[in-house]
Design an enzyme around this catalytic site. Structure first.
Site, short mmCIF file in Angstrom:
data_model
loop_
_atom_site.label_atom_id
_atom_site.label_comp_id
_atom_site.label_asym_id
_atom_site.label_seq_id
_atom_site.Cartn_x
_atom_site.Cartn_y
_atom_site.Cartn_z
N GLU A 30 16.12 53.80 -5.05
CA GLU A 30 17.63 53.53 -5.23
C GLU A 30 17.68 52.90 -6.55
O GLU A 30 18.01 51.62 -6.69
CB GLU A 30 17.72 52.46 -4.03
CG GLU A 30 17.46 52.93 -2.74
CD GLU A 30 18.14 52.05 -1.53
OE1 GLU A 30 18.43 50.60 -1.82
OE2 GLU A 30 18.27 52.41 -0.31
N GLU B 125 14.72 56.94 3.63
CA GLU B 125 15.08 55.70 4.65
C GLU B 125 16.23 55.94 5.24
O GLU B 125 17.33 56.53 5.00
CB GLU B 125 15.37 54.63 3.47
CG GLU B 125 14.00 53.88 2.99
CD GLU B 125 14.66 52.83 2.14
OE1 GLU B 125 15.64 51.84 2.45
OE2 GLU B 125 13.92 52.54 1.22
C1 BGP Z 1 17.15 49.53 1.36
C2 BGP Z 1 15.97 49.35 0.54
C3 BGP Z 1 14.96 48.61 1.14
C4 BGP Z 1 15.31 47.91 2.37
C5 BGP Z 1 16.69 48.55 3.07
C6 BGP Z 1 17.18 47.56 4.23
O1 BGP Z 1 18.31 49.57 0.27
O2 BGP Z 1 15.32 50.30 -0.30
O3 BGP Z 1 14.05 48.13 0.29
O4 BGP Z 1 15.13 46.70 2.43
O5 BGP Z 1 17.49 49.08 2.40
O6 BGP Z 1 18.00 46.77 3.46
P1 BGP Z 1 18.32 45.43 3.80
O7 BGP Z 1 16.80 44.82 3.69
O8 BGP Z 1 19.09 44.89 2.62
O9 BGP Z 1 18.69 44.94 5.11
#
Ligand code: BGP
Length: 461
Positions: A165, A363
């Protein structure tokens, strides 16, 4: 079976070094911007929990990998910590080499294919002090780091990714005040984005020059932009959001070029970053072998209706507004819309506009607060909501694959509950629960049990 996936489909989950390893300040690792930011502003982190300990994968990796095996993972993605491997940016930390070798050996021994990522928001502090991605010296530093990682681990890793990302540090660190250095400046944000892209291409060039076996890609969070209506202005606004947030990395990574409309927009708004002609050749010639796609939520866009004041700082949102779709379904904990069909739209977009490049869902997941309330008398979190979430996304993904999209895997965010940046342990995402009050104990959730079967059967009914 109703939803059967292609042979050798990757089933597993994703994580990152800064969110799971812990041991942030020992065994030679130097500080990242997260370690530093926590030192100076701990109150910004949910319940004051910082990056120092996280889920202790550094010490617990053997048990964790056993747990992965237990639910039939055939793959797992995490990242290498730049600040652990090269604490001063130059010299290799033997302790880090030993740790990553151990992790990779353990995974390979258990037939869990490692996908290793190089950068997951965790800029080493010494690099940030040089200006972070605003400084081309840091791009060279990253290239050196990538080369070092390939040299050390290339025999154990067949899937590499340069960035996770890459738009997020741009958005959160240079526009929105969610990541250090908390700058709000669109010109600087564009510079950061451009140099990050260049760093990715340069790392790919190293990979190819070293004739590494295996494949290299990048992981992008693609957020499909849906216009409120077919009105020309709404469509134009959604298209701009798509250019800024998706195509700014997608096009150069896969096609080797920035979209002309994006370049025109950047020029018109006097945002053109410093670049050298040779950069464009490097970007052109070093595209990715595959793409990882993180998908959580769509963007709902309408034309700009709110007024811009002279004193407002220029932002992407100076050019469009967000709106709430009447039928939207929400994950209230994270404040994100759940729109399963988005994953299908992405799969068709990749098929039609990006040469049907091989890709996988790197993801997808659902963060839920206070999962303790769903623990049954045997101690298991009964997370049917997560099973439904995954299932509905997989159904749409399956449809995309049936229509010819070249998707080769699905990874949940995440394997075990982990530390989520400013949100720390507020929202839980894992197949395994991590008990913060009890020694960071891991326990399988119902979704993990369900996934175990899906992976085994390569699908579900
Ligand atoms: C994505 C990232 C992760 C993770 C996930 C969940 O954007 O790659 O690192 O954290 O989101 O989001 P959050 O942790 O902000 O709830």
């Amino acid at each position: 079976m109703k939803y059967r996936f292609p042979d050798n489909f990757l089933w597993g989950a994703a994580a990152s070094a800064p969110q799971t390893e812990g041991a942030a300040l020992i065994d030679g690792k130097s500080k990242t911007i997260w370690d530093y930011w926590y030192e100076i502003e701990p109150e910004r982190f949910h319940n004051g929990v910082g990056p120092k300990d996280t889920s202790n994968f550094y010490f617990n990796y053997k048990e964790d990998i056993k747990n992965m095996k237990n639910i039939n993972f055939n793959s797992f993605r995490t990242s290498i910590s730049w600040a652990r491997l090269l604490p001063d940016g130059i010299n290799v930390n033997d302790k880090a080499v030993e740790f990553y070798n151990n992790v990779l050996d353990e995974m390979n021994k258990n037939n869990i294919k490692p996908i290793m990522n190089l950068f997951h928001f965790d800029m080493p502090l010494i690099m940030q002090e040089k200006g972070g991605w605003e400084n081309r010296e840091v791009v060279e530093g990253f290239k050196y780091y990538a080369k070092t990682a390939f040299r050390l681990f290339k025999d154990k890793v067949s899937f590499w990714t340069t960035f996770n990302e890459p738009i997020v540090p741009v958005e959160c660190g240079y526009l929105a005040d969610f990541h250090y250095p908390c700058v709000k400046d669109m010109k600087r944000a564009v510079e950061v984005a451009y140099n990050t892209m260049l760093a990715s291409s340069k790392a790919i060039k190293e990979f190819k020059d070293m004739k590494c076996e295996g494949k290299i890609g990048v992981i992008l969070n693609l957020t499909p932009s849906y216009p409120r209506s077919n009105d020309k202005e709404d469509v134009k606004a959604a298209n701009l959001a798509d250019l800024l947030f998706n195509r700014s990395f997608l096009d150069p990574s896969v096609l080797g070029e920035y979209p002309k409309e994006l370049l025109d927009f950047i020029k018109e708004n006097k945002l053109t970053p410093y670049f050298e002609e040779e950069d464009l050749n490097i970007i052109k010639e070093n595209t990715v072998d595959f793409l990882g796609v993180n998908y959580y939520q769509p963007r709902r866009i309408k034309k700009k209706e709110s007024e811009i004041k002279d004193t407002d700082i220029l932002m992407p949102e100076s050019f469009f507004d967000y709106y709430i779709w009447a039928d939207r379904k929400m994950n209230p904990h994270r404040g994100w819309e759940i729109y399963e069909k988005g994953i299908y739209d992405i799969s068709i977009n990749i098929k039609e506009n990006y040469n049907n490049i091989p890709w996988y869902v790197a993801e997808n997941g659902m963060g839920v607060e206070n999962e303790k309330r769903f623990i049954d008398d045997k101690g298991m979190v009964i997370d049917d909501y997560r099973i439904d979430f995954i299932k509905e996304h997989l159904k749409w993904l399956h449809k995309g694959i049936e229509e010819g999209s070249n998707c080769f895997g699905y990874h949940l965010w995440t394997f075990m509950d982990n530390w989520s940046w400013l949100n720390a342990y507020k929202n839980r995402y894992g197949f395994y629960r991590v008990d913060l009050e009890n020694n960071l104990n891991r326990s399988l959730k119902k979704s993990g049990e369900w996934f175990k079967e899906v992976s085994k059967q390569n699908g579900f009914n």
